[in-house]
Enzyme design. Sequence first.
Site, PDB file in Angstrom:
ATOM      1  N   GLY A 163       0.838  -1.189   0.000  1.00  0.00           N
ATOM      2  CA  GLY A 163       0.000   0.000   0.000  1.00  0.00           C
ATOM      3  C   GLY A 163       0.869   1.233   0.000  1.00  0.00           C
ATOM      4  O   GLY A 163       2.037   1.184   0.425  1.00  0.00           O
TER       5      GLY A 163
ATOM      6  N   GLN B 269       3.181   9.866   1.181  1.00  0.00           N
ATOM      7  CA  GLN B 269       4.443   9.110   1.231  1.00  0.00           C
ATOM      8  C   GLN B 269       5.341   9.374   0.025  1.00  0.00           C
ATOM      9  O   GLN B 269       6.508   8.995   0.032  1.00  0.00           O
ATOM     10  CB  GLN B 269       4.173   7.601   1.331  1.00  0.00           C
ATOM     11  CG  GLN B 269       3.533   7.205   2.646  1.00  0.00           C
ATOM     12  CD  GLN B 269       3.337   5.700   2.719  1.00  0.00           C
ATOM     13  OE1 GLN B 269       2.352   5.179   2.200  1.00  0.00           O
ATOM     14  NE2 GLN B 269       4.269   4.989   3.320  1.00  0.00           N
TER      15      GLN B 269
ATOM     16  N   CYS C 147       6.267   0.244   7.869  1.00  0.00           N
ATOM     17  CA  CYS C 147       5.866   1.359   7.014  1.00  0.00           C
ATOM     18  C   CYS C 147       7.049   1.769   6.142  1.00  0.00           C
ATOM     19  O   CYS C 147       8.162   1.906   6.646  1.00  0.00           O
ATOM     20  CB  CYS C 147       5.415   2.534   7.882  1.00  0.00           C
ATOM     21  SG  CYS C 147       4.929   3.977   6.928  1.00  0.00           S
ATOM     22  N   LEU C 148       6.784   1.956   4.847  1.00  0.00           N
ATOM     23  CA  LEU C 148       7.856   2.360   3.931  1.00  0.00           C
ATOM     24  C   LEU C 148       8.449   3.714   4.323  1.00  0.00           C
ATOM     25  O   LEU C 148       9.586   4.009   3.970  1.00  0.00           O
ATOM     26  CB  LEU C 148       7.317   2.437   2.494  1.00  0.00           C
ATOM     27  CG  LEU C 148       6.881   1.100   1.880  1.00  0.00           C
ATOM     28  CD1 LEU C 148       6.098   1.327   0.599  1.00  0.00           C
ATOM     29  CD2 LEU C 148       8.093   0.215   1.622  1.00  0.00           C
TER      30      LEU C 148
ATOM     31  N   HIS D 122      -4.232   1.685   7.737  1.00  0.00           N
ATOM     32  CA  HIS D 122      -2.892   2.277   7.781  1.00  0.00           C
ATOM     33  C   HIS D 122      -2.782   3.410   6.747  1.00  0.00           C
ATOM     34  O   HIS D 122      -2.276   4.491   7.050  1.00  0.00           O
ATOM     35  CB  HIS D 122      -1.859   1.172   7.505  1.00  0.00           C
ATOM     36  CG  HIS D 122      -0.435   1.609   7.521  1.00  0.00           C
ATOM     37  ND1 HIS D 122       0.475   1.145   8.442  1.00  0.00           N
ATOM     38  CD2 HIS D 122       0.271   2.458   6.720  1.00  0.00           C
ATOM     39  CE1 HIS D 122       1.665   1.701   8.206  1.00  0.00           C
ATOM     40  NE2 HIS D 122       1.568   2.497   7.162  1.00  0.00           N
ATOM     41  N   GLU D 123      -3.287   3.160   5.531  1.00  0.00           N
ATOM     42  CA  GLU D 123      -3.166   4.167   4.467  1.00  0.00           C
ATOM     43  C   GLU D 123      -4.046   5.385   4.731  1.00  0.00           C
ATOM     44  O   GLU D 123      -3.629   6.516   4.493  1.00  0.00           O
ATOM     45  CB  GLU D 123      -3.503   3.560   3.095  1.00  0.00           C
ATOM     46  CG  GLU D 123      -2.608   2.414   2.651  1.00  0.00           C
ATOM     47  CD  GLU D 123      -1.123   2.675   2.764  1.00  0.00           C
ATOM     48  OE1 GLU D 123      -0.694   3.844   2.701  1.00  0.00           O
ATOM     49  OE2 GLU D 123      -0.372   1.699   2.945  1.00  0.00           O
TER      50      GLU D 123
ATOM     51  N   HIS E 170      -2.412   7.711   6.998  1.00  0.00           N
ATOM     52  CA  HIS E 170      -1.409   8.572   6.359  1.00  0.00           C
ATOM     53  C   HIS E 170      -2.039   9.868   5.840  1.00  0.00           C
ATOM     54  O   HIS E 170      -1.394  10.918   5.831  1.00  0.00           O
ATOM     55  CB  HIS E 170      -0.740   7.847   5.188  1.00  0.00           C
ATOM     56  CG  HIS E 170       0.444   7.006   5.577  1.00  0.00           C
ATOM     57  ND1 HIS E 170       1.524   7.510   6.280  1.00  0.00           N
ATOM     58  CD2 HIS E 170       0.728   5.703   5.347  1.00  0.00           C
ATOM     59  CE1 HIS E 170       2.412   6.537   6.460  1.00  0.00           C
ATOM     60  NE2 HIS E 170       1.955   5.433   5.923  1.00  0.00           N
TER      61      HIS E 170
HETATM   62 ZN    ZN Z   1       2.919   3.604   5.999  1.00  0.00          ZN
END
Ligand code: ZN
Length: 174
Positions: free
Chosen positions: A46, A51, A103-104, A145-146, A149
């Site tokens: 995702g 991000q 998380c990226l 989670h997304e 963000h």
């Molecule tokens: Zn994340």
Amino acid sequence: MALRTIVTLPDPVLRRKARPITKFEKNLQTLIDDMIETMREAPGVGLAAPQVGISDRLIVVEYGEDEEDENGEIIEGPKKLYVMINPEIVKFSEEKELGVEGCLSIPGLVGEVERHSTIQLKGLNRRGQPMKLKAEGWLARIFQHEVDHLNGVVFPDRATKVWKPSVDEEEDMV
Ligand code: ZN
């Protein structure tokens, strides 16, 4: 299509509330395609626009539910791609479950986070048409989670504990 740079904490864009999208022009289509490519390259399951440094309410998710093959082995099922604009969680189960997230945008850290087991979302597709979907388990977790963000929330804000993963500890990154 082009890869975008994934921004990491403490970049302030990750702490901002992202703007709703109102125009569905070429720029947006390019951004969507770039985000899909960037998510796959990372690799991640995702990605939210903040991000890649863009404070717009847009997420992409690509995930295959685990399935059992004929020998009873757990394998990854076919992946499904979701593009959602201005996503909103409109219903969620009272039931919650704990899971480990990475998380990226927060390399080198994972955390145990409680999420609703089942959610319903509404939003717009890439052409601006209304869409709805239901998600449960891991997919529901990824969407929660997304959407976080887009509101400037990152998983350590919600985690019951966070730690540096050992080398053999692999999580889906979102
Ligand atoms: Zn994340």
